[in-house]
Design an enzyme around this catalytic site. Structure first.
Site, PDB file in Angstrom:
ATOM      1  N   LYS A 193       7.296   0.265  -1.945  1.00  0.00           N
ATOM      2  CA  LYS A 193       6.307  -0.755  -1.582  1.00  0.00           C
ATOM      3  C   LYS A 193       5.814  -1.450  -2.853  1.00  0.00           C
ATOM      4  CE  LYS A 193       3.287   0.428   1.591  1.00  0.00           C
ATOM      5  NZ  LYS A 193       2.257   1.237   2.308  1.00  0.00           N
TER       6      LYS A 193
ATOM      7  N   ARG B 273      -9.776   5.551  -2.389  1.00  0.00           N
ATOM      8  CA  ARG B 273     -10.683   5.167  -1.309  1.00  0.00           C
ATOM      9  C   ARG B 273     -12.121   5.559  -1.634  1.00  0.00           C
ATOM     10  NH1 ARG B 273      -8.085   3.582   3.252  1.00  0.00           N
ATOM     11  NH2 ARG B 273      -5.843   4.023   3.356  1.00  0.00           N
TER      12      ARG B 273
ATOM     13  N   ARG C 124       6.831   2.819  12.499  1.00  0.00           N
ATOM     14  CA  ARG C 124       6.215   3.319  11.265  1.00  0.00           C
ATOM     15  C   ARG C 124       5.117   4.311  11.601  1.00  0.00           C
ATOM     16  NH1 ARG C 124       1.402   0.619   8.777  1.00  0.00           N
ATOM     17  NH2 ARG C 124       1.057   1.485   6.686  1.00  0.00           N
TER      18      ARG C 124
ATOM     19  N   THR D 291       2.000  -6.871   6.470  1.00  0.00           N
ATOM     20  CA  THR D 291       0.548  -7.080   6.395  1.00  0.00           C
ATOM     21  C   THR D 291       0.103  -8.426   6.962  1.00  0.00           C
ATOM     22  OG1 THR D 291       0.534  -5.782   4.346  1.00  0.00           O
ATOM     23  CG2 THR D 291      -1.525  -6.799   5.019  1.00  0.00           C
TER      24      THR D 291
END
Length: 475
Positions: free
Chosen positions: A223, A80, A39, A281
């Site tokens: 996702k 963010r 990835r 994760t």
């Protein structure tokens, strides 16, 4: 012919490339340890960095002789923090924190990469920072400022993620940077492209259209990390080529106590729709610095496999961890031990629109025959990898080769449970294919005289379908 290892786990390993493992030597070691797909995370670095990683992955793949896949992970509308005036900033319980438009003038004033954040916050909204370790509640919203109160204290740093559970945001599923990275993926033959923060099926179709317009056949992985995605789960799974259970943001966006059941629901939906699913994760999080995982982490990996995951993903463990090779070896060990408990479903007849219905029926029948006669090997001749896609969902543990003369198909089969890609030049000549595979199997010690091998291929009588099953006894 490339030489896959039939002893390695059937569940696939996706490993994130980062400073700890981006050299050709380290990538080659990771492939040898069991990595099937690498990835590249576009949330970090620029296209020049991605290109450096891609070139090294391909060089390592050539060195080892294994056609590994590459997944480009688009960051999507990830919100963010901007740069903090004080680094790090500790947020005390009850402390007042403000999100401001423009630049901050005080340590407790925060900025965001999402310019419309102040406009879209409402009184009562929760704001989660640093993967949910710090929690705020919005108390008032003014023209250029949203005032919040700290409800769960902790430390924050610049560029950490902001999650807004329950807030309705107007941000697009793909930002300009995502579009540029998707076009780069199309230009460079990337195998899988994943889209973050998918909210509806249209987000997936938009990315697919963009890739198709650039003559790219990369598989699109959606996702699941937003409550809206869970609300539209079936449509998203239908639209996507595969799914990633992105538990980091999902566990912040929904109640963390609900995350395990959400994972099971997503995996079950993927099994029903015959779509590969990656669980991601913090799978072996403690191995960032430790040489062994916790027992809870080992159980986490095992339970994902028992639930039906096709692949498990490593993030920081390989990208920035101290033991990239050890963590892959450990994940492979856990997978192999867990897979002994899996059993083949003799009555699974799930139909997929990815392949011809005759191919689906023949593939299931071939797998059942192989189980009944205790075959040593199943060989599926495939140009696109679609037939192997069907076989992977049976969870038969008989070693299975996906034989193809198409490099793209070989790399993409790396995401399919239990399928070991192998290159062949004899796809159209069944007799020659049998000879080539059996000679290879005897040479490397996987086959011996008297072993039975089941081949799934086509006679050419039915257009675009596999309609031939051959049981061959090794001479």
């Amino acid at each position: 012919m490339t030489r896959p290892s039939l002893e390695q786990a059937c569940t696939k390993i996706v490993a994130t490339v980062g400073p700890a493992c981006e050299s050709i030597d380290m990538l080659a070691a990771l492939i040898t340890a069991g990595v099937d797909v690498f990835r590249i995370n576009t949330a970090h670095g620029k296209q020049a960095d991605h290109e450096f990683k891609l070139n090294n992955i391909r060089a390592a793949s050539d060195r080892v002789g294994v056609p590994v896949g590459v997944l480009l992970d688009l960051s999507g509308p990830k919100i963010r923090l901007g740069e903090l005036r004080e680094e790090p900033l500790y947020c005390d319980l009850g402390m007042e924190i403000s999100f401001v438009r423009g630049e901050s003038n005080a340590p407790n004033e925060l900025t965001s990469t999402y310019k419309k954040l102040v406009d879209e916050l409402s009184v009562g909204n929760r704001v989660m920072l640093a993967d949910g370790t710090v929690s705020l509640k919005v108390e008032s919203v003014q023209k250029d400022r949203a005032v919040c109160r700290v409800t769960a204290p902790g430390e924050i740093r610049s560029r950490q993620g902001i999650n807004l559970p329950g807030a309705a945001l107007s941000v697009s599923a793909m930002l300009p940077a995502d579009i540029e990275n998707a076009m780069w993926a199309a230009k460079n033959g990337i195998d899988f492209v994943s889209l973050s923060f998918v909210r509806k099926a249209e987000d997936v179709r938009t990315l697919k259209s963009l890739l198709t317009s650039h003559d790219c056949n990369a598989l699109v992985i959606a996702k699941i990390e937003k409550p809206e995605a869970l609300e539209h789960l079936e449509e998203i799974v239908e639209a996507a080529d595969g799914i990633m259970v992105a538990r980091g943001d999902l566990g912040v966006e929904i109640d963390v106590a609900e995350t395990p059941l959400a994972q099971k629901r997503i995996i079950a939906m993927c099994k029903e729709k015959v779509k590969p699913v990656i669980v991601a994760t913090q799978m072996l999080e403690s191995m960032h610095h430790n040489s062994r995982p916790t027992r809870a982490e080992a159980s986490d990996v095992a339970n994902a496999i028992l639930d039906g995951a096709d692949a498990c993903m490593l993030s920081g463990e390989t990208a920035i961890g101290d033991h990239p090779v050890k963590v892959v070896e450990m994940m492979s060990r856990i997978m192999t031990a867990t897979e002994r408990a899996l059993s083949h479903d003799m009555f699974d007849r799930t139909i997929t629109n990815r392949v011809h219905p005759i191919t689906t029926a023949v593939t299931y029948a071939a797998t059942n025959i192989a189980e009944a006669i205790h075959a040593s090997l199943i060989v599926i001749a495939t140009r696109s990898g679609g037939t192997a896609w069907v076989k992977s969902k049976s969870r038969s543990r008989i070693p299975t080769l996906g034989a193809s003369d198409n490099n793209d198909a070989l790399r993409r089969m790396n995401l399919l449970w239990g399928i070991k890609p192998i290159a062949t030049s004899q796809l159209d000549d069944t007799q020659m294919l049998m000879t080539e595979i059996c000679d290879w199997g005897k040479q490397v010690g996987y086959l011996k005289p008297g072993d039975r091998v089941v081949f799934v291929t086509g006679s050419g009588v039915v257009d675009r379908a596999h309609n031939l099953v051959l049981v061959h006894t090794v001479e």
